[in-house]
Design a protein around this motif. Structure first.
Motif, PDB file in Angstrom:
ATOM      1  N   GLY A  21      36.656  16.054  26.805  1.00 48.39           N
ATOM      2  CA  GLY A  21      37.693  16.543  27.686  1.00 48.39           C
ATOM      3  C   GLY A  21      37.580  15.851  29.024  1.00 48.39           C
ATOM      4  N   ALA A  22      38.156  16.443  30.067  1.00 42.61           N
ATOM      5  CA  ALA A  22      38.015  15.863  31.402  1.00 42.61           C
ATOM      6  C   ALA A  22      36.543  15.801  31.796  1.00 42.61           C
ATOM      7  N   THR A  23      35.769  16.806  31.395  1.00 44.29           N
ATOM      8  CA  THR A  23      34.311  16.775  31.510  1.00 44.29           C
ATOM      9  C   THR A  23      33.741  16.853  30.106  1.00 44.29           C
ATOM     10  N   PRO A  24      33.149  15.786  29.583  1.00 40.01           N
ATOM     11  CA  PRO A  24      32.602  15.833  28.220  1.00 40.01           C
ATOM     12  C   PRO A  24      31.459  16.843  28.131  1.00 40.01           C
ATOM     13  N   TRP A  25      31.352  17.524  26.988  1.00 37.49           N
ATOM     14  CA  TRP A  25      30.260  18.463  26.811  1.00 37.49           C
ATOM     15  C   TRP A  25      29.938  18.611  25.326  1.00 37.49           C
ATOM     16  N   ILE A  26      28.832  19.282  25.067  1.00 34.39           N
ATOM     17  CA  ILE A  26      28.408  19.587  23.700  1.00 34.39           C
ATOM     18  C   ILE A  26      28.252  21.091  23.579  1.00 34.39           C
ATOM     19  N   ASP A  27      28.955  21.688  22.625  1.00 36.69           N
ATOM     20  CA  ASP A  27      28.709  23.080  22.271  1.00 36.69           C
ATOM     21  C   ASP A  27      27.487  23.108  21.364  1.00 36.69           C
ATOM     22  N   ILE A  28      26.438  23.775  21.796  1.00 37.52           N
ATOM     23  CA  ILE A  28      25.173  23.770  21.063  1.00 37.52           C
ATOM     24  C   ILE A  28      25.294  24.588  19.780  1.00 37.52           C
ATOM     25  N   HIS A  29      24.791  24.025  18.695  1.00 36.67           N
ATOM     26  CA  HIS A  29      24.615  24.770  17.446  1.00 36.67           C
ATOM     27  C   HIS A  29      23.157  25.183  17.289  1.00 36.67           C
ATOM     28  N   THR A  30      22.257  24.226  17.399  1.00 37.63           N
ATOM     29  CA  THR A  30      20.825  24.525  17.368  1.00 37.63           C
ATOM     30  C   THR A  30      20.103  23.642  18.386  1.00 37.63           C
ATOM     31  N   VAL A  31      19.009  24.160  18.891  1.00 37.94           N
ATOM     32  CA  VAL A  31      18.094  23.408  19.738  1.00 37.94           C
ATOM     33  C   VAL A  31      16.715  23.488  19.099  1.00 37.94           C
ATOM     34  N   VAL A  42      24.782  14.297  29.233  1.00 41.02           N
ATOM     35  CA  VAL A  42      25.935  15.045  28.731  1.00 41.02           C
ATOM     36  C   VAL A  42      25.676  16.522  28.979  1.00 41.02           C
ATOM     37  N   LYS A  43      26.713  17.237  29.395  1.00 40.57           N
ATOM     38  CA  LYS A  43      26.601  18.661  29.707  1.00 40.57           C
ATOM     39  C   LYS A  43      26.521  19.466  28.416  1.00 40.57           C
ATOM     40  N   LEU A  44      25.734  20.548  28.457  1.00 42.76           N
ATOM     41  CA  LEU A  44      25.561  21.418  27.298  1.00 42.76           C
ATOM     42  C   LEU A  44      26.155  22.789  27.593  1.00 42.76           C
ATOM     43  N   HIS A  45      26.808  23.362  26.576  1.00 45.09           N
ATOM     44  CA  HIS A  45      27.318  24.730  26.661  1.00 45.09           C
ATOM     45  C   HIS A  45      26.535  25.605  25.690  1.00 45.09           C
ATOM     46  N   HIS A  46      26.062  26.725  26.187  1.00 45.21           N
ATOM     47  CA  HIS A  46      25.282  27.642  25.360  1.00 45.21           C
ATOM     48  C   HIS A  46      25.628  29.068  25.752  1.00 45.21           C
ATOM     49  N   ILE A  47      25.724  29.959  24.755  1.00 42.10           N
ATOM     50  CA  ILE A  47      25.965  31.376  25.009  1.00 42.10           C
ATOM     51  C   ILE A  47      24.649  32.119  24.853  1.00 42.10           C
ATOM     52  N   THR A 101      12.639  22.144  19.180  1.00 42.40           N
ATOM     53  CA  THR A 101      11.573  21.552  19.981  1.00 42.40           C
ATOM     54  C   THR A 101      10.719  20.636  19.114  1.00 42.40           C
ATOM     55  N   GLN A 102       9.834  19.898  19.755  1.00 39.08           N
ATOM     56  CA  GLN A 102       8.941  19.007  19.019  1.00 39.08           C
ATOM     57  C   GLN A 102       7.977  19.776  18.129  1.00 39.08           C
ATOM     58  N   SER A 103       7.690  21.016  18.490  1.00 39.68           N
ATOM     59  CA  SER A 103       6.796  21.828  17.668  1.00 39.68           C
ATOM     60  C   SER A 103       7.498  22.459  16.476  1.00 39.68           C
ATOM     61  N   GLY A 104       8.822  22.260  16.378  1.00 44.68           N
ATOM     62  CA  GLY A 104       9.565  22.806  15.251  1.00 44.68           C
ATOM     63  C   GLY A 104      10.278  24.103  15.540  1.00 44.68           C
ATOM     64  N   LYS A 105      10.125  24.654  16.731  1.00 49.33           N
ATOM     65  CA  LYS A 105      10.808  25.889  17.093  1.00 49.33           C
ATOM     66  C   LYS A 105      12.302  25.644  17.251  1.00 49.33           C
ATOM     67  N   THR A 106      13.119  26.523  16.658  1.00 50.64           N
ATOM     68  CA  THR A 106      14.573  26.335  16.649  1.00 50.64           C
ATOM     69  C   THR A 106      15.255  27.521  17.316  1.00 50.64           C
ATOM     70  N   ILE A 107      16.209  27.222  18.175  1.00 50.01           N
ATOM     71  CA  ILE A 107      17.019  28.238  18.838  1.00 50.01           C
ATOM     72  C   ILE A 107      18.463  28.065  18.374  1.00 50.01           C
ATOM     73  N   GLN A 108      19.045  29.139  17.906  1.00 50.89           N
ATOM     74  CA  GLN A 108      20.431  29.115  17.448  1.00 50.89           C
ATOM     75  C   GLN A 108      21.348  29.533  18.595  1.00 50.89           C
ATOM     76  N   SER A 109      22.480  28.842  18.710  1.00 51.80           N
ATOM     77  CA  SER A 109      23.514  29.262  19.660  1.00 51.80           C
ATOM     78  C   SER A 109      24.612  29.981  18.884  1.00 51.80           C
ATOM     79  N   GLN A 110      25.213  30.963  19.504  1.00 48.81           N
ATOM     80  CA  GLN A 110      26.121  31.854  18.783  1.00 48.81           C
ATOM     81  C   GLN A 110      27.588  31.597  19.108  1.00 48.81           C
ATOM     82  N   HIS A 111      27.952  30.338  19.320  1.00 48.01           N
ATOM     83  CA  HIS A 111      29.354  30.050  19.651  1.00 48.01           C
ATOM     84  C   HIS A 111      30.318  30.572  18.593  1.00 48.01           C
ATOM     85  N   PRO A 112      30.151  30.205  17.307  1.00 46.02           N
ATOM     86  CA  PRO A 112      31.117  30.689  16.298  1.00 46.02           C
ATOM     87  C   PRO A 112      31.119  32.210  16.182  1.00 46.02           C
ATOM     88  N   ILE A 113      29.929  32.826  16.283  1.00 47.89           N
ATOM     89  CA  ILE A 113      29.850  34.278  16.121  1.00 47.89           C
ATOM     90  C   ILE A 113      30.575  34.986  17.253  1.00 47.89           C
TER      91      ILE A 113
END
Length: 761
Positions: A717-727, A687-692, A729-741
């Motif tokens: 949609g015609a091309t399914p995708w996921i708007d990223i909220h958080t990513v 699945v395709k990912l969208h990230h800002i 990792t296995q080590s617990g590191k988290t990346i926030q995506s700023q779509h709403p902001i």
């Protein structure tokens, strides 16, 4: 108001009762996979058993019956045990050994239409007189009127049972050999009448319009470039502007474009040979892969009195095909090694026939010009990105990244001009290929196998290759629409996977910026051609007409959601209406000498302010629905991904909360600085990912190749995708995506800018 699950269940039961079994299967599968409504699950599973039995899919019916025999509901358990007994008997007595290797032939509703060689397929579907051949009345366990059993009010809750493992095979295509994907191997027409002559005027007008658009864009870029050069020369001391740069470039640009069209076959030969490894494909080699193709090429070219097109091959594993040239005698048909290896004899012939269609309709002339203009730009973008990756530790990395992004944006602009022509021409070429070969079913299989092959290539490469991205516009199937479709093939029937493309009432709106038409829509048209020639289609896709109750219910449910989906764009004409009312109010006040604002309403720049305000209000209306809170108890995991893709009643604004685990794929470095190639490979599909990436020192691109947990909003949609909220990792590191902001920032900025223009006049 009924939920989408209830509407899908009711629609599936109605289709089952009416004998429309393929539609019933497509509608019931998403409901059968859900866990929150056990009553609906049981009803859907019972209906699926009936539909599978009546279409000859005995193995699937038996597998699902075995699950139902474990149900805590007594009625369902007894029904399943009885059904399992008769299904097993029919399997042993009726199924011919040949069917295990070639697949079933879809059940014919008409008894007279069932030939003797197809008779073994009429397993448990012989219910014309209310009794099957085993002596069991259809009402005992095959009655399609499921609500009469009383499940809705009397069933007790049962523990959720996953049916994906046994019923649909492996949950990961990459772990499953391609032979596990189910093909009907529907036959071709032996004798067929020519189809009605298509109206080529829209295609011709669109081709001319595309050429004009290319000319206009290049002219504006040239004017801006020459203007900037002379501006710089004026500002610099001791230098004078170049007078010839002030001349009108129209004539010069037209001459250059026509020269490029005239030389396009040989220039593209050189480009593809040097950068893609293209070489000649001998007819002997082609004949060894597909005997029918050589016959098709020879026969059709003789009919049109053409010289046979020159044949070329690309040493690329992904299945690809394209055509370029300026006249029929200078045409080149190019295929990849992967296409010859992954498609069958008749399927290769149909793909070559589609390329003959591009030549016959002359759309390949303009597309060759676009290819000739876009390939060097994309190659420059690739080379600069590669160079930037080598400078990743230096101070030049960011400037190189910005330059690569600008060149990529220019390439997107140039190829975006021809999106409409790219989509429309494929409908015409599919039609002509069916008429040339008499085999729309082989073309259906070819398109699906190309999608699967592209998906496999992306998974093996861990990224979208440069070849796919640069040639995507000219291929039979786009790589973006192949991501999810090709990766979940084998887990669900193709009817379910393609149902969104065939019946969603707003599907064409969401394909407006796609390079290829909806694959389900193309296959649906091929199925109509097959039915027109009285042959069974490879994929049974039924378009629901507006008179059908379920379609009307879906349309009513979705109309409000769709209006909210396009609210920012609806705000623009509403802003124009608001500007008109304001002008009328000011004019009336001035006429009656109540208020003199003539200095404002005579300056029409206030209209721009109203448009920006309308756009901002539309974004605000949409924002809460577009980015709802993600609640832990309502998120969907990777097992739900195939059924989210198969749900035909969703649109992007439905914002389904998901939490998926998988491997992050994509290009590394400067070639992916805008996040244009981010893909999640879960155990059930891609699945395709969208990230800002703006405003962050770390972005998901740094995690490519690693296992991650993605939380976000799935959009169909015609091309399914996921708007990223958080990513995470296995080590617990988290990346926030700023779509709403960033969406809020755009809305506020548009509002402030519009208000400033409106107030200052």
């Amino acid at each position: 108001m009924h939920s989408d699950g209830e509407l899908s269940l009711e629609a599936g039961l109605v289709a089952l009762k009416q004998g429309n079994y393929q539609t019933a299967i497509a509608k019931l599968i998403p409901v059968a996979s859900r866990q929150e409504d056990s009553t609906a699950n049981l009803q859907a599973r019972v209906g699926l058993v009936m539909a599978y039995a009546r279409t000859g899919q005995i193995r699937k019916a038996i597998a699902l019956c075995q699950l139902l025999t474990q149900s805590q509901n007594t009625q369902v358990k007894e029904w399943a045990e009885l059904a399992l007994t008769h299904l097993t008997k029919r399997k042993k007595s009726s199924i011919h050994p040949k069917n295990t290797s070639t697949g079933f032939v879809a059940f014919e509703n008409s008894q007279t239409a069932t030939a003797s060689k197809h008779k073994p397929q009429d397993t448990v579907a012989e219910t014309t007189n209310g009794q099957n051949s085993s002596g069991v009345k259809s009402g005992n366990w095959q009655n399609p009127v499921i609500p009469s059993v009383g499940y809705r009010n009397t069933m007790k809750a049962e523990a959720p049972v996953s049916i994906t493992g046994n019923l649909f095979g492996s949950t990961s295509y990459t772990q499953t050999p391609s032979s596990s994907i189910y093909w009907r191997q529907a036959k071709r027409a032996k004798v067929w009448q020519p189809l009605r002559k298509p109206n080529l005027i829209p295609l011709r007008l669109l081709a001319v319009g595309t050429f004009v658009a290319v000319f206009w864009v290049l002219r504006e870029i040239l004017n801006w470039t020459t203007g900037f050069i002379n501006f710089a020369l004026v500002k610099l001391p001791y230098l004078q502007p170049l007078q010839f740069l002030y001349r009108n470039p129209n004539s010069f640009l037209l001459i250059v474009l026509f020269i490029m069209i005239g030389l396009s076959p040989w220039l593209l030969d050189w480009l593809l040979a040097n950068f893609y490894g293209q070489r000649e494909l001998s007819k002997d080699v082609l004949h060894s892969h597909s005997r029918e193709t050589t016959r098709v090429l020879q026969r059709y070219c003789q009919q049109r009195r053409w010289q046979s097109p020159k044949l070329r091959i690309l040493p690329i594993a992904a299945p690809m095909a394209l055509t370029y040239g300026n006249m029929a005698r200078n045409a080149r048909i190019v295929v990849s090694q992967g296409l010859l290896e992954q498609l069958a004899d008749d399927e290769i012939a149909t793909i070559y026939a589609t390329q003959l269609g591009h030549i016959a309709h002359w759309d390949f002339v303009v597309m060759s010009l676009v290819l000739l203009l876009s390939l060097p730009i994309h190659q420059l973008y690739q080379q600069i990105s590669t160079w930037g990756n080598k400078k990743s530790e230096g101070i030049w990395y960011k400037p190189i990244t910005i330059l690569a992004s600008v060149i990529y944006g220019f390439w997107c602009l140039l190829t975006g001009i021809s999106l409409w022509l790219s989509r429309l021409r494929l409908y015409y070429s599919d039609r002509l290929a069916s008429e040339i070969t008499g085999n729309p079913n082989a073309l259906t299989r070819a398109l699906l196998k190309i999608a699967i092959g592209i998906s496999v290539d992306i998974q093996k490469s861990d990224q979208t290759s440069w070849h796919l991205s640069s040639l995507n516009l000219f291929l039979p199937v786009g790589y973006q629409q192949s991501l999810s479709l090709g990766s979940i093939a084998g887990q669900l029937p193709f009817e379910s996977i393609l149902m969104w493309d065939a019946v969603n009432p707003y599907r064409y709106w969401f394909a407006i910026n796609n390079s290829h038409p909806l694959l389900g829509d193309r296959i649906q048209r091929l199925s109509q051609i097959a039915r027109h020639w009285h042959i069974d289609p490879e994929v049974h896709l039924t378009s629901l007409g507006p008179k059908e109750a379920e379609a009307q219910q879906t349309l009513q449910v979705k109309r409000k959601s769709f209006l909210l989906q396009i609210a920012p764009f609806l705000g623009i004409p509403l802003g124009l209406v608001f500007a008109g009312l304001i002008w009328l109010t000011w004019q009336t006040a001035f006429t009656f000498r109540l208020l003199n604002l003539k200095w404002i309403y005579e300056d029409w720049t206030f209209v721009t302010g109203c448009l920006l305000i309308g756009f901002s209000i539309g974004m605000v209306f949409r924002m809460n629905l577009f980015f709802p809170d993600i609640k832990t108890n309502s998120v969907h995991n990777h097992q739900s991904l195939p059924y989210l893709l198969a749900n035909p009643s969703t649109i992007p604004i439905d914002s389904i909360s998901v939490r998926l685990v998988g491997k992050l794929l994509g290009r590394r470095g400067a070639g992916n600085c805008l996040g244009q190639d981010l893909i999640l490979q879960s155990s059930t599909g891609l699945v395709k990912l969208h990230h800002i990436p703006l405003g962050q020192s770390v972005n998901p691109q740094d995690l490519i190749g690693r296992q991650i947990i993605v939380t976000g909003w799935f959009r169909r949609g015609a091309t399914p995708w996921i708007d990223i909220h958080t990513v995470q990792t296995q080590s617990g590191k988290t990346i926030q995506s700023q779509h709403p902001i960033w969406s809020t920032f755009v809305a506020v900025a548009a509002q402030a800018w519009g208000a400033y223009i409106f107030l200052t006049g």
